[in-house]
Design a protein around this motif. Structure first.
Motif, PDB file in Angstrom:
ATOM      1  N   VAL A 196      86.811  39.365   8.830  1.00  0.00           N
ATOM      2  CA  VAL A 196      87.760  38.269   9.055  1.00  0.00           C
ATOM      3  C   VAL A 196      88.715  38.115   7.871  1.00  0.00           C
ATOM      4  N   TYR A 275      87.718  34.193  15.459  1.00  0.00           N
ATOM      5  CA  TYR A 275      86.271  34.190  15.210  1.00  0.00           C
ATOM      6  C   TYR A 275      85.512  34.621  16.458  1.00  0.00           C
ATOM      7  N   LEU A 280      81.801  36.474  15.368  1.00  0.00           N
ATOM      8  CA  LEU A 280      81.199  35.935  14.151  1.00  0.00           C
ATOM      9  C   LEU A 280      80.061  34.980  14.482  1.00  0.00           C
ATOM     10  N   ARG A 285      81.532  31.837  10.845  1.00  0.00           N
ATOM     11  CA  ARG A 285      82.698  31.028  11.245  1.00  0.00           C
ATOM     12  C   ARG A 285      82.920  29.883  10.272  1.00  0.00           C
ATOM     13  N   GLN A 289      86.254  29.455   8.031  1.00  0.00           N
ATOM     14  CA  GLN A 289      87.078  28.261   8.167  1.00  0.00           C
ATOM     15  C   GLN A 289      87.227  27.534   6.838  1.00  0.00           C
TER      16      GLN A 289
END
Length: 315
Positions: A196, A275, A280, A285, A289
């Motif tokens: 990510v 995500y 994920l 996640r 975030q």
């Protein structure tokens, strides 16, 4: 010139409650590493360096915030040594930066050099407890920042003014934003999964969040930089491109930055889909975030600080 140089930011800014503690620790650090002749210099106090750290990293613990404050102080004081004649002598700037790059890779700092001892201390504290993957990325980003200063010095004496693409490459180095964003993970004591971190949506968000302060800062600092011959400023480039006044160029740069802010909000809103597409876990996640929110928290905090700091405004 007009004072209408503020961006409309849809992201809230917050301030750490540990500012008093970090202020005392930062003063002690400046005494141990005398980058300033006087740790209580009133001009430096008006920059409100600790408040920038508190706004940029509002969730950092007391010691983490003290580290962030020391980093902010180092960026400014290291950069400012090149504002005078030294900053027009790239052959002298390069060895200074190369010594710090060597420290990144294990060289011992010269104990007679406050710059080297300060940087070694910052790097050791930053890298403490972080995985090899994070340390490798952070070292690369620090090298990019340091190695950009000789090129900036060369640009000041070049007869060829920078174009927009060249400006961006150099500004992204000297702004140090990648190192600042690495500290979102370090101070939060987490690391973003690679899948990510390098996803195109998050990479775009990170780049925009890094570029917006540079554009805003170019407008704020233009009255200081233009008289001393700095050329790596987007206001000056826009003036040449459009053959317009400085005030018109400032307005154009701010308008461009505002569009980038709006794009940040759009990309941030797309992250939950990213995500899900990546599969994920809930923990991954949450970490991703926190990082994305940290980028925008830094952006909002920096712009709030920049609008009033004595570094760019008379007090």
């Amino acid at each position: 010139m007009s004072d209408d140089t503020s961006l409309q930011i849809p992201f809230p800014h917050r301030r750490s409650p540990h500012g008093t503690y970090a202020t005392a620790r930062h003063r002690d650090w400046l005494i141990r590493h005398p980058l300033l002749q006087d740790a209580d210099h009133p001009g430096y106090a008006h920059w409100e360096v600790v408040d920038l750290a508190a706004l940029g990293y509002p969730d950092a613990g007391p010691d983490e915030l003290a580290l962030a404050a020391d980093l902010m102080g180092f960026y400014f004081l290291f950069d400012d040594q090149f504002d005078g004649p030294l900053g027009r002598r790239p052959s002298e700037v390069a060895p200074i930066c190369e010594r710090l790059i060597a420290v990144l890779h294990g060289a011992r700092p010269d104990r007679g050099s406050p710059v080297e001892t300060a940087f070694a201390d910052l790097w050791n504290r930053s890298a403490h407890g972080m995985a090899a993957r994070w340390q490798a990325r952070a070292a690369y980003n620090w090298e990019y920042y340091l190695a950009s200063h000789p090129a900036e010095a060369a640009g000041r004496i070049s007869t060829r003014p920078p174009d927009r693409d060249g400006y961006l490459e150099l500004r992204r180095g000297t702004a140090a934003m990648e190192t600042i964003f690495d500290m979102v993970e370090r101070l939060g004591q987490f690391e973003v999964p690679a899948a990510v971190l390098h996803h195109p949506v998050l990479r775009q968000l990170r780049q925009l969040a890094a570029d917006i302060p540079s554009l805003s800062n170019d407008v704020r600092s233009y009255p200081l930089e233009a008289p001393r011959g700095d050329v790596n400023n987007l206001v000056m480039i826009v003036q040449r491109e459009r053959r317009c006044t400085a005030e018109e160029a400032c307005a154009a740069v701010i308008a461009e930055a505002q569009l980038m802010v709006e794009r940040c909000a759009e990309l941030h809103g797309r992250l939950p889909d990213v995500y899900r597409e990546l599969g994920l876990s809930r923990i991954e996640r949450t970490i991703a975030q926190r990082y994305a929110d940290g980028l925008l928290t830094w952006l909002a905090g920096y712009l709030s600080w920049e609008a009033r700091t004595g570094r760019y405004h008379s007090v």
